[in-house]
Write a protein that holds these residues in place. Structure first.
Motif, mmCIF file in Angstrom:
data_model
loop_
_atom_site.group_PDB
_atom_site.id
_atom_site.type_symbol
_atom_site.label_atom_id
_atom_site.label_comp_id
_atom_site.label_asym_id
_atom_site.label_seq_id
_atom_site.Cartn_x
_atom_site.Cartn_y
_atom_site.Cartn_z
ATOM 1 N N ILE A 171 -2.663 -16.401 -12.368
ATOM 2 C CA ILE A 171 -3.254 -16.113 -11.059
ATOM 3 C C ILE A 171 -2.760 -17.113 -10.010
ATOM 4 O O ILE A 171 -2.484 -16.750 -8.865
ATOM 5 N N ALA A 198 -11.421 -15.404 1.204
ATOM 6 C CA ALA A 198 -12.246 -14.197 1.177
ATOM 7 C C ALA A 198 -11.543 -13.096 0.406
ATOM 8 O O ALA A 198 -12.177 -12.318 -0.321
ATOM 9 N N VAL A 199 -10.225 -13.040 0.556
ATOM 10 C CA VAL A 199 -9.463 -12.000 -0.134
ATOM 11 C C VAL A 199 -9.479 -12.230 -1.639
ATOM 12 O O VAL A 199 -9.609 -11.296 -2.426
ATOM 13 N N LEU A 200 -9.363 -13.490 -2.044
ATOM 14 C CA LEU A 200 -9.197 -13.802 -3.469
ATOM 15 C C LEU A 200 -10.503 -13.970 -4.242
ATOM 16 O O LEU A 200 -10.525 -13.893 -5.471
ATOM 17 N N MET A 201 -11.602 -14.227 -3.506
ATOM 18 C CA MET A 201 -12.821 -14.613 -4.239
ATOM 19 C C MET A 201 -13.338 -13.585 -5.254
ATOM 20 O O MET A 201 -13.865 -13.977 -6.292
ATOM 21 N N PRO A 202 -13.167 -12.260 -5.026
ATOM 22 C CA PRO A 202 -13.674 -11.348 -6.070
ATOM 23 C C PRO A 202 -12.960 -11.531 -7.410
ATOM 24 O O PRO A 202 -13.543 -11.249 -8.464
ATOM 25 N N ILE A 203 -11.710 -12.007 -7.377
ATOM 26 C CA ILE A 203 -10.975 -12.196 -8.635
ATOM 27 C C ILE A 203 -11.657 -13.249 -9.502
ATOM 28 O O ILE A 203 -11.809 -13.074 -10.715
ATOM 29 N N ILE A 205 0.718 -15.967 -8.943
ATOM 30 C CA ILE A 205 0.659 -14.785 -8.072
ATOM 31 C C ILE A 205 0.157 -15.176 -6.685
ATOM 32 O O ILE A 205 0.681 -14.736 -5.651
ATOM 33 N N THR A 206 -0.876 -16.036 -6.683
ATOM 34 C CA THR A 206 -1.441 -16.475 -5.399
ATOM 35 C C THR A 206 -0.390 -17.208 -4.556
ATOM 36 O O THR A 206 -0.303 -17.022 -3.336
ATOM 37 N N ILE A 229 -9.013 -5.797 0.182
ATOM 38 C CA ILE A 229 -9.621 -6.729 1.140
ATOM 39 C C ILE A 229 -8.553 -7.295 2.070
ATOM 40 O O ILE A 229 -8.760 -7.409 3.287
ATOM 41 N N ILE A 267 -14.679 -19.242 -16.378
ATOM 42 C CA ILE A 267 -14.558 -18.601 -17.706
ATOM 43 C C ILE A 267 -15.260 -19.444 -18.771
ATOM 44 O O ILE A 267 -15.921 -18.907 -19.667
ATOM 45 N N TRP A 296 -4.783 -17.414 -17.944
ATOM 46 C CA TRP A 296 -4.917 -16.552 -16.769
ATOM 47 C C TRP A 296 -4.982 -17.330 -15.478
ATOM 48 O O TRP A 296 -4.579 -16.826 -14.433
ATOM 49 N N ALA A 312 -8.781 -6.354 -10.482
ATOM 50 C CA ALA A 312 -9.299 -7.334 -9.519
ATOM 51 C C ALA A 312 -8.292 -7.552 -8.388
ATOM 52 O O ALA A 312 -8.664 -7.690 -7.216
ATOM 53 N N ILE A 369 -16.082 -10.659 -16.815
ATOM 54 C CA ILE A 369 -15.478 -9.960 -17.963
ATOM 55 C C ILE A 369 -15.482 -10.858 -19.204
ATOM 56 O O ILE A 369 -15.905 -10.447 -20.293
ATOM 57 N N SER A 408 -14.883 -11.786 -10.924
ATOM 58 C CA SER A 408 -14.632 -10.721 -11.884
ATOM 59 C C SER A 408 -14.141 -11.262 -13.232
ATOM 60 O O SER A 408 -14.606 -10.823 -14.290
ATOM 61 N N MET A 409 -13.208 -12.233 -13.197
ATOM 62 C CA MET A 409 -12.688 -12.775 -14.465
ATOM 63 C C MET A 409 -13.806 -13.450 -15.270
ATOM 64 O O MET A 409 -13.871 -13.307 -16.490
#
Lengths: 433, 433
Positions: free
Chosen positions: B357, B300-305, B360-361, A286, B382, B353, A279, B312, B308-309
């Protein structure tokens, strides 16, 4: 959950076949499961454990003290012990062995020379054996000595004086034959033999396709190691297909429905962590286009569509490939034909859906340019997805990595990165002032 | 592909068991498959077809002219005809029937009164039947009349004068018995009976757990309809688990590896279309926050994370539930315990997580606020994913919709929408100036 209820439940449980009993126990929360299991007769306790999934069985073993374990071990025969060896605390192993008789201990020693995924390890030692110079009357006596609940015991196995396998004889062939005739003359020459070193899945396939209810498992020197019956073959086929299914979500087929929260969380955390890496890779892609996104926010809105369409199309190809590989249907020659077909399917569907999406995008954002860009990005991503859907599992299979487990993570990474890169890249090229 | 190669291939093919032959044919591209199949003896042609997947078999049927079909039909017995009925052009049905003898035609008529998923439809009519007043010597004669390649025929079925089922007798029980004794006295009282109206999957489970090599299939009036052998049970178990696996990608277990491109594309297009709807729903959710995205492009950059989490984590719960439902392990009582456990697992992993995250962010975008927002959004997503992972398959199961097929689409829609909404919603609340 009072005593009356427990007793009623136990009455129902004892009427079940061992595999049904195991399933029923697995479907209970841990505490209830342990209580029910403790209420079973010692013999049923062992057979329930041998039929349970490893995790579920472990969750019972962990609750037992040494005295309970000793009582349990006293009920175990060689095949139970082989099945439960992993879960049994090592300090009890010697005690367990000491309870076996000499011939069972010999079976145990031989079985342990084989790996855990080999037929020689799990060959069933509950089988009818007769010496080559025996006569039909000996065979009849042997069949008549079978207990009422014997399963798949319609065949006896013939060995010579040195223990080498000589063939199998089915009960129905002996019907109406003179009792003085040598057993040797009724050996079925067509019956195949399972090599002890053969992978258990392959051995099970062999038994299931042979049409025989059981086949002999034989060592490299030709010694009879035991038998593999159709019942065990069926359980192995079931387990192997179930594991394929569970692997698609990063789970194990041994996973206990009611595993303790902490243990379950720890296991699944690994899978989430791996997916987090992919991810972040997508997010990083992006991130390369931040400037573009700031200027054309429609791209941010639409970008998940590109990634998602690629992921779905790719996973269809991947799933077909995984099945094909598991059935050993993919060869060097058919592989190219398959790739060509999958690219063809991808091109057709890519074209269809990119047009649909382009039109919807036009009506939503009023720009044919954005519509065209998303359309092209989707065609690219779906075709790349098909190619990767064919290549990735094949490549994993060659590396002896299970494609059902790792295929989808890798594929999704590719379709995410390619999708975002193609869409935002084209957007940067054509939309930035 | 010249004639020599074809002949060599044919020699190898004819040595295979029918199910292996079918697998081998399925793994060939269409043209080669047809050539090989045409080279087989008429008898092998029929048995290959009956063992092939429906799609693969259809792709051969479509290439045959009426004369070829007639020759083929002449080889078919009642069970072949029942298996191939769907693919056979209706105009040939009467001809096929006329080739059967009276008793076979009777079996056919009775079988066709059952639905396609019922045991009565697919009961095997190749079985040993004896009248109740027969003696052991009649049974011996019957067993001795079996062809060499008979499979799972260690049991004979006893009926009374009106055709009602009276019990089964295994060959090994008759060994060494007086030939004048009545067969009735050797009936195995323990052997269960499969109801003709029972679902084929359930019937197969019953046979596989019974420990018998074959069980009688019986009508509501007690008439013997045929048998269900462990071999067929194994094939059904295999098919049903394979279909569960294929369904996760919106495919059918009958899917031909080498289906013609156009047909394959048409089928998969439906699945892509359904997924497109969910992707647009996700995009629409993002669209609600265009203003926020324009201001804080990091979102916008982070939203897929976030999406996705959630996806999964949810699919892990979903997969566990689908298996549990298929094994009939999920009951009203255990359901609540399961929900509690899955929420516990989700809370632990969500916490773990989201912290990772968030950190990292912070290092990526230098903002603790964005880090905190993504962390909270991930915990929310989640946990919602776990709840839906338990509820959705159960709800689909109650509606008799296959959760393996539709579960993941619905779940992903929820985790996408909830993920984007939570993340961008929180972002709008706390980050907009």
């Amino acid at each position: 959950f009072d005593e009356d209820e427990l007793n009623q439940l136990l009455t129902r449980l004892t009427e079940l076949e061992p595999s049904e009993l195991a399933l029923a126990l697995e479907s209970m929360p841990l505490e209830q499961r342990l209580n029910c299991w403790l209420g079973l007769a010692a013999e049923d306790q062992v057979s329930a454990l041998t039929h349970m999934r490893v995790d579920a069985r472990e969750n019972i073993f962990k609750q037992l003290d040494d005295q309970q374990l000793r009582t349990l071990v006293e009920e175990m025969e060689v095949d139970d012990l082989l099945e439960l060896l992993e879960e049994l605390p090592p300090r009890l192993y010697d005690y367990a062995c000491s309870r076996l008789d000499a011939s069972q201990r010999r079976w145990l020693e031989i079985a342990l020379t084989y790996d855990e995924d080999q037929c020689g390890r799990y060959a069933d030692h509950d089988l009818l054996i007769l010496n080559k110079n025996a006569r039909v009357r000996d065979a009849i006596r042997l069949f008549q000595s079978l207990p009422e609940d014997a399963e798949y015991q319609e065949t006896l196995f013939v060995i010579d004086r040195t223990g080498r396998y000589a063939g199998q004889v089915s009960a129905s062939r002996l019907l109406g034959r003179g009792s003085h005739l040598p057993i040797e003359s009724f050996i079925d020459d067509e019956a195949p033999v399972v090599d002890g070193q053969l992978d258990l899945d392959q051995g099970s396939d062999m038994v299931s396709r042979s049409g025989y209810t059981a086949l002999a498992v034989v060592s490299a020197e030709g010694k009879l190691l035991g038998r593999l019956s159709i019942g065990e073959a069926l359980e192995n086929v079931r387990r192997s297909l179930e594991s394929q299914f569970m692997h698609t979500a990063g789970l194990d087929e041994e996973e206990d429905l009611f595993a303790p929260v902490f243990i379950s969380a720890k296991r699944r955390a690994v899978w989430l962590g791996i997916n987090l890496l992919t991810a972040f890779l997508a997010a990083w892609t992006i991130g390369l286009f931040e400037a573009t996104l700031q200027e054309v926010v429609a791209l941010a809105v639409l970008m998940p569509i590109v990634a998602s369409m690629g992921g779905i199309a790719g996973s269809q190809t991947l799933t077909l490939m995984i099945r094909g590989l598991a059935l050993e249907q993919i060869t060097e020659q058919t592989y190219v034909a398959l790739l060509r077909k999958e690219i063809g399917v991808a091109a057709l569907n890519g074209l269809l859906w990119s047009i649909v999406i382009a039109v919807i995008t036009f009506f939503w954002f009023g720009s044919w340019l954005i519509g065209g860009i998303i359309g092209v990005a989707i065609i690219i991503n779906i075709i790349i997805a098909a190619i990767c859907g064919v290549f990735i599992p094949r490549w994993l299979d060659k590396l002896e990595i299970d494609p059902a487990l790792s295929g989808s993570v890798i594929l999704t990474t590719v379709t995410d990165v390619v999708g975002f890169f193609a869409f935002l890249g084209l957007g940067s090229l054509f939309l930035l002032a």
